[in-house]
Design an enzyme around this catalytic site. Structure first.
Site, PDB file in Angstrom:
ATOM      1  CG  ASP A  33     125.056  56.276  63.834  1.00 45.33           C
ATOM      2  OD1 ASP A  33     125.317  55.528  62.894  1.00 45.33           O
ATOM      3  OD2 ASP A  33     125.258  55.974  65.038  1.00 45.33           O
ATOM      4  CG  ASP A 102     112.247  63.912  53.628  1.00 44.47           C
ATOM      5  OD1 ASP A 102     111.499  64.828  53.265  1.00 44.47           O
ATOM      6  OD2 ASP A 102     111.845  62.795  53.992  1.00 44.47           O
ATOM      7  CG  ASP A 202     107.623  66.830  54.638  1.00 44.27           C
ATOM      8  OD1 ASP A 202     107.374  65.622  54.749  1.00 44.27           O
ATOM      9  OD2 ASP A 202     107.173  67.701  55.409  1.00 44.27           O
ATOM     10  CD  GLU A 259     104.048  63.766  52.377  1.00 44.25           C
ATOM     11  OE1 GLU A 259     103.661  62.903  53.162  1.00 44.25           O
ATOM     12  OE2 GLU A 259     104.452  64.891  52.760  1.00 44.25           O
ATOM     13  CG  HIS A 334     108.479  58.575  57.073  1.00 42.42           C
ATOM     14  ND1 HIS A 334     108.421  58.777  55.714  1.00 42.42           N
ATOM     15  CD2 HIS A 334     108.178  59.760  57.632  1.00 42.42           C
ATOM     16  CE1 HIS A 334     108.094  60.027  55.486  1.00 42.42           C
ATOM     17  NE2 HIS A 334     107.946  60.655  56.633  1.00 42.42           N
ATOM     18  CG  ASP A 335     104.483  59.859  56.981  1.00 42.77           C
ATOM     19  OD1 ASP A 335     105.054  60.021  58.066  1.00 42.77           O
ATOM     20  OD2 ASP A 335     104.592  60.653  56.025  1.00 42.77           O
TER      21      ASP A 335
HETATM   22  C1  GLC Z   1     105.058  64.623  55.806  1.00 50.67           C
HETATM   23  C2  GLC Z   1     106.032  63.637  56.402  1.00 50.67           C
HETATM   24  C3  GLC Z   1     105.606  63.312  57.796  1.00 50.67           C
HETATM   25  C4  GLC Z   1     105.632  64.577  58.603  1.00 50.67           C
HETATM   26  C5  GLC Z   1     104.829  65.685  57.938  1.00 50.67           C
HETATM   27  C6  GLC Z   1     105.187  67.011  58.502  1.00 50.67           C
HETATM   28  O1  GLC Z   1     103.804  64.126  55.667  1.00 50.67           O
HETATM   29  O2  GLC Z   1     106.111  62.500  55.587  1.00 50.67           O
HETATM   30  O3  GLC Z   1     106.391  62.326  58.399  1.00 50.67           O
HETATM   31  O4  GLC Z   1     105.124  64.327  59.873  1.00 50.67           O
HETATM   32  O5  GLC Z   1     105.077  65.800  56.547  1.00 50.67           O
HETATM   33  O6  GLC Z   1     106.475  67.378  58.105  1.00 50.67           O
END
Ligand code: GLC
Length: 555
Positions: A33, A102, A202, A259, A334-335
């Site tokens: 959290d 994000d 994102d 990204e 995280h991906d």
């Molecule tokens: C980006 C994020 C990923 C997410 C995707 C859809 O690639 O980093 O974690 O699943 O976008 O939002």
């Protein structure tokens, strides 16, 4: 004016990415959290962190762990409240730590009020906020595949489909609609007003689509084709981002890192973030993340880094972008799976974690550390499909033909994003100190061996090494702005490059192999950083044991 050295706080700053769900559970409900992040602010200060990128904590059905936003102005109850976010922002400021949120602007959740209205009301004014097309003889409008497996379209009603390049619960937004764009800018402005310093944006490369909606002609074994060119890096993206820059970023001097997937070239990336483009400050690209045989390997034991290829990718981006755009340095987010498991060694995990840190963060660019990377956390030892939680893993597994499922599972075990979404390992108590109560978040079995508390006390730990490299980077401008030249790879395992400016000249040497090798080096003035016990080098040859790395002052 030299735009490369023009001061911007984010060029000299060190970032840390938090996946809030698995970071720290302060209110003891088994779930990470915002209060947990607040409690750990002294931790970031001890490490030398300047800003936090926090993955989505907005209200959401959590189909994709928050990347499916239901309400951009509300915090999901699992993570806390808006008041917690305000406290985080103000408390972080006292630690000189900035917050980056994000922003998910390519799609919303299908439970967002706009999309709910579209589903329930044929005359909804929000229909044009999404991308809705007529069915093609009861089938999706075309053969485009989704990033998460299967078709990129989902049925809205008997005659129509909506575009969803990720999960079916994440309908894509129609950026061609000016009213929608304004609504999105309002969201971003609202967060800036609240006190955040910028955004990680994102999936920004995908906000413009090929609006002919013609079939992909790429050859494919599957019915739906993985043809990312249909919705990646299209020219119209830039008009949108420029407008976003003008209306949101520029008036607030906000930092923006986008990204940029979909296999962009240097030219594509320069369009997003060249110094004079007035679009984004930096972009995350993925080129350097796949330099091994992960597509064909059946387990981590036979995974092998292609060191030559890795060097070429790093060199390509570093040398092509320097003085034209800024660059983010990262090994993990995280991906992806854990970098120690991807490029490091199973035999020498901690030593290889340090070597990889030397390789990446000795280069120029803003450091982004992903939670747990600083202690060398490893992939989770998955054994069955039921252990995966990620919508992408499940979707792709479901779309895999039965005869290939076993092989796909092996691949998933190595590559799944769930590998980096296990609980942060704080100490050797229950649940690795992540939460004192029963939790359904996976706890890595090695937490007694690999955890923050132990590593903060051990002068030779990965954590201490990260702390040193952060300090070096922040105390020496050559590592921020200095030029870079790569040398040829030696023995298919040693990468070397030089960093220099008018004042300093350094040689960075990293052995990414398990074999000892001897290399020739110039005269060394001093050892600036190493993961070995060597304290002085007098000779012009250097013996490198497995995953040894050095930063040497040579002039
Ligand atoms: C980006 C994020 C990923 C997410 C995707 C859809 O690639 O980093 O974690 O699943 O976008 O939002």
């Amino acid at each position: 004016m030299d735009k490369h050295t023009t001061y911007k706080w984010w060029k000299e700053a060190v970032g840390y990415q938090i996946y809030p769900k698995t970071f720290y559970d302060a209110n003891h409900d088994g779930h990470g959290d915002i209060q947990g992040i607040i409690e750990k602010l002294p931790y970031f200060q001890a490490l030398g962190i300047d800003f936090l990128w926090i993955c989505p904590f907005f209200d959401s059905p959590l189909d994709d762990n928050g990347y499916d936003v239901r309400d951009y102005y509300k915090v999901h109850e699992n993570f806390g409240s808006m008041q917690d976010i305000k406290t985080l922002i103000t408390t972080a400021k006292k630690y000189n730590i900035r917050i980056i949120v994000d922003l998910v602007l390519n799609h919303t959740s299908d439970e967002h009020a706009w999309f709910m209205d579209v589903k329930n009301n044929p005359d909804s004014k929000y229909r044009d906020y999404y991308i809705i097309q007529k069915a093609n003889q009861k089938m999706p409008p075309n053969n485009w595949g989704s990033f998460f497996g299967g078709s990129a379209w989902e049925k809205l009603n008997d005659d129509e489909y909506y575009l969803k390049i990720f999960s079916k619960k994440m309908p894509d937004l129609n950026w061609a609609n000016k009213e929608l764009r304004s609504a999105l800018y309002q969201i971003a402005l609202w967060w800036l007003e609240l006190g955040v310093d910028g955004f990680r944006i994102d999936a920004i490369a995908h906000i413009a689509k090929d609006t002919t909606y013609e079939n992909s002609t790429l050859k494919s074994e599957t019915m739906f084709v993985s043809d990312w060119s249909k919705f990646s890096n299209l020219p119209q993206v830039h008009a949108y981002i420029r407008e976003f820059h003008e209306e949101v970023l520029a008036p607030n001097d906000a930092f923006a890192v986008g990204e940029v997937g979909g296999d962009p070239s240097i030219e594509d990336v320069l369009k997003y973030c060249a110094f004079d483009r007035k679009e984004l400050d930096v972009t995350f690209t993925f080129d350097h993340m796949w330099c091994n045989n992960i597509d064909t390997a059946t387990s981590l034991a036979n995974l092998k880094t292609n060191v030559q290829e890795l060097k070429e990718k790093l060199e390509y981006w570093q040398v092509s972008l320097i003085k034209r755009a800024w660059y983010p340095l990262y090994w993990n987010n995280h991906d992806f799976n854990r970098v120690v498991s991807n490029y490091g060694s199973q035999k020498y995990p901690q030593q290889s974690a340090k070597a990889l840190a030397t390789l990446m963060y000795g280069m120029w660019g803003t450091m982004f550390i992903y939670q747990g990377e600083e202690i060398g956390m490893e992939n989770y030892p998955f054994t069955s499909i039921d252990q995966f939680e990620d919508v992408q893993a499940k979707g792709q597994y479901a779309a895999t033909p039965t005869s290939q499922k076993e092989a796909f599972l092996k691949k998933l075990i190595m590559t799944s994003r769930d590998n980096v979404r296990t609980a942060m390992q704080w100490d050797d108590t229950t649940n690795a100190g992540f939460s004192p109560v029963k939790t359904d978040i996976l706890i890595h079995p090695k937490y007694k061996e690999i955890n923050v508390q132990q590593q903060m006390q051990d002068p030779n730990s990965v954590w201490q090494y990260y702390k040193k490299i952060i300090k070096l980077k922040k105390s020496n401008k050559t590592f921020i702005y200095g030029d870079i030249v790569f040398k040829d790879v030696i023995d298919e395992q040693v990468i070397q490059y030089e960093r220099f400016d008018d004042t300093n000249h350094y040689l960075i040497i990293v052995n990414l192999g398990e074999y000892e090798c001897v290399i020739e080096i110039p005269k060394v003035i001093s050892i600036v950083l190493t993961n070995t016990s060597v304290t002085a080098i007098c000779e012009t040859t250097l013996t490198l044991a497995a995953y040894d790395s050095y930063i040497l002052k040579i002039k």
